[in-house]
Design an enzyme around this catalytic site. Structure first.
Site, mmCIF file in Angstrom:
data_model
loop_
_atom_site.group_PDB
_atom_site.id
_atom_site.type_symbol
_atom_site.label_atom_id
_atom_site.label_comp_id
_atom_site.label_asym_id
_atom_site.label_seq_id
_atom_site.Cartn_x
_atom_site.Cartn_y
_atom_site.Cartn_z
ATOM 1 N N TYR A 1 0.809 -1.216 0.000
ATOM 2 C CA TYR A 1 0.000 0.000 0.000
ATOM 3 C C TYR A 1 0.842 1.266 0.000
ATOM 4 C CZ TYR A 1 -4.283 -2.630 0.449
ATOM 5 O OH TYR A 1 -5.321 -3.466 0.200
ATOM 6 N N GLU B 1 5.160 -27.193 16.824
ATOM 7 C CA GLU B 1 4.439 -26.786 15.607
ATOM 8 C C GLU B 1 3.104 -26.125 15.872
ATOM 9 O OE1 GLU B 1 3.861 -30.063 12.843
ATOM 10 O OE2 GLU B 1 2.344 -28.955 11.741
ATOM 11 N N ASP C 1 4.008 -32.525 14.200
ATOM 12 C CA ASP C 1 3.102 -33.631 13.935
ATOM 13 C C ASP C 1 3.884 -34.763 13.294
ATOM 14 O OD1 ASP C 1 0.772 -32.566 14.913
ATOM 15 O OD2 ASP C 1 0.110 -31.742 12.983
#
Ligand SMILES: Nc1ncnc2c1ncn2[C@@H]1O[C@H](COP(=O)(O)OP(=O)(O)OP(=O)(O)O)[C@@H](O)[C@H]1O
Ligand SMILES: [Mg+2]
Lengths: 368, 614
Positions: A109, A202, A254
């Site tokens: 922007y 995680e 995981d």
């Protein structure tokens, strides 16, 4: 002694700022000189094309090869992106000088105030990466920060350097939700800590559990939530904790191929950031959840999806997955074609992961 | 026998065309109004062209009752400044079908000798009003006619004829006809507009029924040279045409009637005296050189018949059997057929056989075709396997076919003489296109003359791009003998060639502002119908169109890439003008300077570089 060390670090931080500012000024002066001499200015930008990304065994990360692309203002098809790059350098210079921070979206922007149009944010993101490559410095160094926030918790004293907070200190174990890793934390001085290890995890859910279970105290650790793939500011902080505070880093993810790769990126970076060299913690260790843990701990599993399997095959051709635990676990994932999440331990009680699994893994990490 | 002949005559050409008026473009009020306009305007332009006069043609269409709904009667008037028509020819030219002055082999818009008459006929049938023709050939006296057509008899009926003193030469025709201007209007306007493009040396005005005026003044000051009448070219001529030409070349056995005998007497100086057979022969020998061909033939016949004038009056020649050297005749006295032998050694034998068997092949070729000299004719005879002195009349059907085939195959004929053609010329064509379309790019070409079926033709073409041309091209403007062709586009050879072209190969893409003008000039345009709207795809014509279009397309492609470069350069210059100041601004602050670097030099340099490229 501590004051000396802190002075050193302060000195270092100032130097780093100055380096960036000097580098930007050099580039500016060169362009200025070219224009003044009636010549079209140009930049040499290390090429980030796939063919120029190579794995450096010594550095244990992906780096860019020698080929570079010339971006010339004479070439009308490059003129626009040349100007964009110049603007970004100009903008980064202001940010750094004024010690203001900005985000990728902000940059997109802000450009509009200078009649520099970017077609979309991905175009401006690309130019930011160009500037990183030209300066060989991550964007955080010139005060452009990612939006994604990960968090940190633990006994770590920091001292802010951002304007308005300079000299102010903070202990990062005062707020149980953890502290967002933003520009002020990334640029803060790391003063001291009683922790002996950094545990990067995680998922936010497990991070909260770890805080609740006082993993920081029980295992003398700093806990960091990477929120999936660790953002670069988080990786910078991990590196600093390792390098500046001498803390080992372990990673808990995981039990799937994506988790394994989250750990790998912390350890040795991503191909996307091959142009940068200060984002890796080569000594970081992935401690789980391994494919072999699934059997060992009788974890409830989910079948792998097509894309999980494809990802396994992709990684098999990555040079970093050719040996050790990385290769072994990947092969097992492919064999069992099943995966398990960190939450799977809850089957054996909510604190099973912190009471049983973590201590075992911490022990194991010492031998990795 | 005679009754059959009468029956044939009962269908006059007028009636034939009345029955087939669709073919001639008079199928409905819309089409008919448009066709009538064309026929008269084209006649005016033809007349002026042929006399080298800059045409000034005024067309006006007025509704008889402006408030009535279409279709309704209109008065159509076309007035020109041409040579006019001699008083005695006016009724024939406008009152009979197949009367025309343009049958000879030269280029004109009119071909069939029926255009004006068909329009008049149509007007008369739909409104029952006569045609008014005013004609002045000298610019002093004007003949004014009021005519009706007798359709059955193919004959004009003169209702009124008077003369008037005037100051201007020219012709004006005015008819009343049923038409539909609401529907035909746009086509008629297109026609006038497109006609003025291909006749840039003409001034054309059009007053339309709604009070609109269209005026196209001439934009070139040179008339294209007027065409001359010439003989056909040998290439591609067919057996039928050769047969027709042969009939012309053969001298008919004269009908020895009283008038003929009278003539022979007169030529021999024997109008009063009555000489015996030998006396006549002696006299003839003395005067041979002064005798006309028919008279020589009669003398030759008499030599074999051994008859004097009295006897000659009582017989009729039936046949001259050259192979058997016999002369057959009917004897009225005995009421029977008789024959005499002809002595091939006799000097009269050659005269007779020459007459009967027509010209020799070489004479036939040199006299009846263009661009064939005696030596080419001999070479051709050898090529075709004929004796050069072979008589045309002795050719069998197979030999005729062989002759026509060989005429097409023989390659040493000079290319057809284009002097009978009147192409517009590259310069006027280009001027016309530039004036009409105001394009950015224009190229024209006149292909060398070629021939199809013995008729020479020339293809002229122009291509224009950009400027004020509307997008959605190629817009194809088709012309034949300076006539714009507006109807039946689909089946035309030009469209076929244009549609076969892959324009992207020539860098023409999208919705291009793009015009193609084609002009086919020929002594015979192979129209598909009498309505003169589309040209049949003769391969020779197709080939010339293709070559012409390829040539122009390549030029266009070269222009397009230049144009692309120029556009790019302009875009680039704009880019530099936009971005260099920004770069200057940013680097000034980065370098910690206060004054901007002098980058203006770069902007100037860039513009110079671009100028060189264009
Ligand atoms: N405006 C005119 N000025 C002089 N002569 C004219 C004019 N209009 C017609 N004629 C003469 O009248 C003849 C007949 O015209 P008409 O239109 O019937 O036939 P055409 O023009 O020869 O052939 P087509 O049927 O193809 O038009 C012409 O050949 C021409 O000699
Ligand atoms: Mg005519």
């Amino acid at each position: 002694m501590t004051t000396n060390k802190s002075k050193d670090r302060k000195q270092k931080a100032i130097e780093k700022q100055q380096n960036i500012i000097d580098a930007l000024k050099d580039h500016g002066a060169k362009v200025y000189g070219d224009l003044d001499n009636g010549q079209f200015p140009k930049f040499s930008i290390p090429s980030r094309s796939v063919s120029n990304i190579v794995y450096d065994k010594k550095l244990r990360q992906y780096i860019l090869g020698n080929s570079a692309a010339l971006r010339s203002s004479r070439n009308s098809s490059q003129l626009r992106s040349f100007t964009q790059l110049m603007w970004l350098a100009f903008f980064a210079n202001r940010l750094t000088q004024e010690k203001k921070s900005s985000t990728l979206r902000d940059v997109y922007y802000s450009s509009q105030a200078f009649a520099i149009e970017f077609e979309d944010q991905s175009e401006s993101d690309n130019i930011i990466v160009d500037l990183e490559a030209v300066l060989s410095k991550p964007r955080e160094d010139f005060h452009i920060f990612p939006e994604e926030r990960s968090s940190i918790f633990g006994d770590l004293n920091i001292e802010y350097t951002i304007p308005g907070y300079e000299g102010k200190r903070m202990n990062l174990s005062n707020h149980p939700d953890g502290y967002a890793i933003g520009p002020s934390l990334t640029t803060a001085e790391l003063v001291d800590t009683s922790a002996e290890i950094v545990i990067a995890i995680e998922k936010g859910g497990l991070f909260t559990r770890f805080v609740e279970e006082q993993v920081d105290k029980k295992f003398k650790s700093i806990i960091i939530n990477t929120g999936g793939q660790a953002p670069r500011s988080t990786r910078t902080l991990l590196k600093r904790l390792h390098d500046e505070m001498g803390l080992p880093v372990i990673v808990l993810t995981d039990g799937d191929v994506y988790g394994e790769h989250i750990a790998m990126v912390i350890k040795s970076g991503s191909a996307n950031a091959a142009h940068l060299r200060e984002l890796t913690v080569p000594d970081a260790k992935w401690v789980g959840v391994w494919a072999t843990d699934i059997e060992k701990f009788k974890l409830p599993t989910i079948p792998m999806t097509e894309s999980d399997i494809k990802r396994c095959y992709d990684l098999q051709s990555d040079p970093r997955y050719q040996e050790g635990i990385w290769k072994k676990e990947l092969d097992v994932f492919l064999k069992i074609k099943r995966k398990a999440e960190l939450e799977a331990f809850s089957k054996y009680g909510l604190t099973n992961i912190t009471d049983k699994y973590l201590p075992q893994k911490l022990e194991l990490a010492k031998s990795l | 026998m005679s009754s059959i002949k009468e029956k044939f005559n009962q269908i006059s050409p007028s009636e034939f065309f009345y029955r087939n008026r669709d073919l001639a473009g008079f199928s409905n009020p819309t089409r008919s109004l448009y066709t009538a306009v064309r026929e008269f305007v084209e006649n005016s332009l033809d007349a002026c062209d042929q006399k080298g006069i800059f045409p000034d043609v005024h067309l006006s269409i007025k509704a008889v009752d402006p408030d009535a709904p279409d279709p309704k009667p209109y008065i159509l008037t076309v007035k020109d400044n041409g040579p006019g028509i001699e008083s005695k020819h006016v009724p024939l030219a406008f009152g009979t079908v197949l009367y025309g002055s343009k049958f000879g082999l030269k280029q004109a818009r009119g071909m069939f000798g029926l255009g004006a008459t068909m329009a008049i006929l149509y007007g008369q049938i739909t409104t029952n009003k006569p045609v008014y023709v005013k004609s002045s050939t000298d610019g002093k006296i004007q003949d004014e006619f009021e005519l009706l057509l007798d359709i059955q008899k193919n004959k004009p009926v003169i209702l009124k004829h008077n003369t008037k003193e005037v100051t201007k030469r020219g012709l004006s025709v005015s008819i009343c006809l049923e038409g539909d201007y609401a529907k035909a209007g746009s086509k008629i306007k297109d026609y006038v507009y497109e006609t003025s493009l291909i006749t840039p040396y003409a001034t054309i005005t059009f007053d339309d029924p709604k009070g609109e005026k269209f005026h196209y003044s001439k934009i070139v000051n040179d008339m294209p040279p007027a065409p001359t009448i010439i003989r056909p070219h040998a290439h591609g001529i067919d057996v039928e045409t050769i047969r027709r030409m042969m009939v012309e070349s053969q001298f008919e056995i004269p009908n020895i009637d009283d008038a003929m005998v009278e003539k022979v007497r007169k030529d021999l100086g024997l109008a009063k005296n009555n000489l015996a057979f030998t006396g006549i022969m002696d006299k003839a020998k003395k005067r041979w050189k002064t005798l006309s061909k028919p008279v020589r033939v009669v003398i030759a016949l008499m030599s074999f018949l051994k008859m004097d004038f009295d006897k000659l009056n009582k017989i009729r020649i039936e046949d001259i059997d050259v192979p058997n050297k016999k002369l057959y005749y009917w004897d009225f006295g005995d009421s029977q057929s008789k024959s005499v032998d002809m002595d091939p050694e006799s000097q009269y034998y050659k005269q007779l056989t020459g007459t009967v068997q027509g010209e020799t092949l070489t004479t036939f070729l040199t006299k009846r075709f263009q661009r064939i000299g005696p030596s080419t004719a001999v070479k051709f005879a050898e090529f075709a396997g004929f004796k050069p002195e072979k008589r045309m009349g002795s050719m069998t059907n197979e030999e005729l076919v062989k002759l026509s085939d060989s005429l097409q195959k023989f390659e040493d004929f000079l290319s057809p003489d284009p002097s009978c053609l009147a192409p517009l010329g590259e310069e006027p064509l280009e001027k016309g296109i530039k004036k009409f379309f105001k394009p950015d790019f224009c190229a024209v070409i006149q292909r060398p003359a070629s021939a199809y079926s013995g008729f020479p033709f020339i293809v002229e073409m122009g291509i224009a791009y950009g400027g004020e041309i509307r997008p959605g091209g190629p817009h194809v403007y088709r012309y034949a003998n300076r006539i714009p062709l507006l109807y039946d586009e689909g089946s035309d050879v030009v469209l076929k060639v244009v549609n076969d072209t892959d324009w992207s190969r020539y860098k023409v893409k999208g919705d291009p502002p793009f015009v193609i003008v084609t002009h086919i000039c020929s002594t015979r345009i192979p129209y598909k119908t009498v309505g003169k709207e589309n040209v049949a795809d003769r391969q020779e014509i197709e080939r010339e169109l293709r070559l012409g279009l390829q040539f122009l397309s390549r030029k266009l492609a070269a222009y397009m890439s230049k144009r692309g470069q120029a556009e790019m350069a302009k875009k680039r210059a704009n880019l530099y003008a936009k971005y260099l100041p920004l770069i200057a601004q940013f680097c000034t602050e980065l370098a910690g300077k206060t004054k901007e670097p002098n980058y203006k030099k770069l902007l100037e340099e860039e513009i110079i570089v671009d100028d060189k490229q264009i």
